[in-house]
Write an enzyme that holds these catalytic residues in place. Structure first.
Site, PDB file in Angstrom:
ATOM      1  N   VAL A   1       0.977  -0.993  -0.163  1.00 30.62           N
ATOM      2  CA  VAL A   1      -0.014  -0.250   0.103  1.00 30.62           C
ATOM      3  C   VAL A   1       1.022   1.236   0.005  1.00 30.62           C
ATOM      4  O   VAL A   1       1.736   1.541   0.901  1.00 30.62           O
ATOM      5  CB  VAL A   1      -0.799   0.066   1.213  1.00 30.62           C
ATOM      6  CG1 VAL A   1      -1.706   1.390   1.143  1.00 30.62           C
ATOM      7  CG2 VAL A   1      -1.826  -1.184   1.377  1.00 30.62           C
TER       8      VAL A   1
ATOM      9  N   ALA B   1       4.459   4.066   2.956  1.00 29.16           N
ATOM     10  CA  ALA B   1       3.822   3.056   2.579  1.00 29.16           C
ATOM     11  C   ALA B   1       3.931   1.640   3.659  1.00 29.16           C
ATOM     12  O   ALA B   1       4.548   1.996   4.613  1.00 29.16           O
ATOM     13  CB  ALA B   1       4.734   2.565   1.322  1.00 29.16           C
ATOM     14  N   LYS B   2       3.486   0.791   3.262  1.00 28.24           N
ATOM     15  CA  LYS B   2       3.681  -0.394   3.930  1.00 28.24           C
ATOM     16  C   LYS B   2       3.484  -1.990   3.140  1.00 28.24           C
ATOM     17  O   LYS B   2       2.656  -1.662   2.320  1.00 28.24           O
ATOM     18  CB  LYS B   2       2.907  -0.389   5.188  1.00 28.24           C
ATOM     19  CG  LYS B   2       3.052  -1.455   6.355  1.00 28.24           C
ATOM     20  CD  LYS B   2       3.987  -0.660   7.208  1.00 28.24           C
ATOM     21  CE  LYS B   2       4.470  -1.762   8.424  1.00 28.24           C
ATOM     22  NZ  LYS B   2       5.410  -0.968   9.423  1.00 28.24           N
ATOM     23  N   SER B   3       3.993  -2.921   3.399  1.00 27.98           N
ATOM     24  CA  SER B   3       3.443  -4.124   2.667  1.00 27.98           C
ATOM     25  C   SER B   3       3.288  -5.358   3.691  1.00 27.98           C
ATOM     26  O   SER B   3       3.743  -5.309   4.759  1.00 27.98           O
ATOM     27  CB  SER B   3       4.355  -4.453   1.619  1.00 27.98           C
ATOM     28  OG  SER B   3       5.969  -4.653   2.197  1.00 27.98           O
TER      29      SER B   3
END
Ligand code: NAD
Length: 367
Positions: free
Chosen positions: A27, A72-74
């Site tokens: 994201v 962001a991050k995943s």
């Protein structure tokens, strides 16, 4: 359901490789200030919603620290306890391959739950750019976790908060919840500044000694016997009692939701520094502020880790990391404290400052 608003998320990339058994997502919340920065979380239950919320926190954290990064991050849906290490590495490589379309241009990865240096090495090598990820091993230009950048930043946040409340840190009494990476380094730097550690907790319980706990002996109890509760001559209490200890400053460095609304009346600390993420709701923070407790929000206090990531990203060394963590946390926390009364509580001011910085550079944002 992911919540979209005037800031983002700008992009959500879902990636799937059935042959390897890799299913994950990135994201990218907002890239107005630079590529989105955020860790890769590998758990069986990780969801796009969870990752989107964490990505937003990264947007504010990077903006407040004045870093040229967005948020962001995943997430990768997998249970490391039920797969071999070989499989885990294969999944990471497949994830890195599939996310090349956004990384490193729009996404710079990092470690998070169940991912560490080795996974970052695989990510970087598969991606082909050392700028695609931070938290790499030292040989690849990484700045080790063991330097304690987050705990060092938590120490500086505590120092500034104490100055603001006119508490002399060298005479202050402190309680620290959690004695892992963040808590132990915060304890180290606070002890070096002369503060007195009265209570320190970890998963085993809470060790208390009104005369003060010695930092080296705490490390020895943890490393040799597995928990701070083996500290010699300490009174041992349940973890949660840390919340109501009679100290000047409480530093949180372990679990989310530590302080509940019912705890507010029992809190004696004049300052709470949120080294951990989300140790209380915003409502609890507001109630504590009304009571006169100064609460330093998580994304301000624990930004040392992402500042260190930035130094790694630009190829800097550890001296530069320590200098930048001190400078950025000192400057930005002072700014937050100057404005906190206009926004009701410190988090309100911190969010306002972060939002303004993003809006100034954002061509797609709409408020
Ligand atoms: P860690 O795994 O190194 O340490 C966690 C510590 O918490 C351990 O000492 C553990 O025994 C203790 N603990 C677990 N349950 C507890 C309980 N109920 N009561 C008291 N102690 C308990 O983790 P960490 O890296 O130090 O991270 C701590 C917190 O800080 C987390 O919320 C994390 O998200 C946040 N954080 C960490 C970093 C970082 O760079 N490490 C950066 C930003 C935020």
């Amino acid at each position: 359901m992911v919540e979209f608003d005037g800031f983002g998320p700008e992009k959500i990339l879902e990636v799937y490789n059935p042959k390897v058994g890799m299913h994950g997502f990135v994201v990218i919340d907002n890239t107005a200030l630079g590529p989105g920065k955020g860790g890769i979380r590998m758990t069986p239950s990780v969801s796009i919603d969870e990752v989107a919320k964490l990505a937003r926190v990264m947007t504010w954290k990077c903006a407040l620290a004045e870093l040229p990064f967005g948020g962001a991050k995943s997430g990768i849906i997998a249970d490391p306890r039920t797969i071999t290490l070989e499989k885990k590495y294969e999944i990471i490589a497949a994830f890195a391959e599939a996310t090349k379309i956004v990384s490193p241009e729009l996404y710079v990865a990092a470690p998070d739950i169940n991912t560490g240096e080795k996974e970052m090495e695989i990510y970087a090598k598969t991606n082909g750019s050392m700028k695609s990820v931070t938290g790499k091993p030292k040989e690849l230009g990484g700045l080790p976790h063991e330097l304690g950048s987050t705990g060092f930043g938590v120490y500086h946040a505590t120092r500034i908060a104490a100055e603001f409340k006119e508490i002399d840190l060298s005479e202050a009494t402190i309680a620290i919840e959690g004695f892992g990476n963040v808590g132990s380094f915060a304890a180290k730097f606070l002890s070096e500044a002369g503060a007195k550690l009265i209570g320190v907790s970890d998963i085993g319980g809470l060790a208390v000694n009104e005369k003060g706990l010695n930092y080296e002996k705490l490390i020895e109890a943890r490393d040799k016997k597995g928990s701070v509760i083996h500290y010699p001559n300490a009174k041992i209490l349940p973890h949660h009692d840390i919340v109501s200890l009679d100290v000047d400053i409480l530093v949180t460095a372990a679990i989310p939701d530590l302080i509940k609304i019912a705890d507010v009346e029992n809190i004696k600390a004049k300052i709470i520094v949120e080294g951990s993420n989300i140790p209380m709701t915003h409502e609890v923070e507001k109630n504590l502020t009304k009571k006169g407790v100064l609460v330093i929000p998580d994304f301000v206090a624990n930004a040392g880790g992402v500042i260190s990531s930035y130094v790694e990203y630009i190829g800097g060394k550890q001296e530069q990391m320590f200098r930048l963590v001190e400078e950025k946390i000192t400057k930005n926390l002072k700014l937050v404290l100057e404005q906190m009364h206009d926004y009701g509580y410190p988090r309100g001011a911190a969010l306002h400052i972060a939002k303004q910085r993003v809006l100034e550079k954002c061509v797609t944002c709409k408020i």
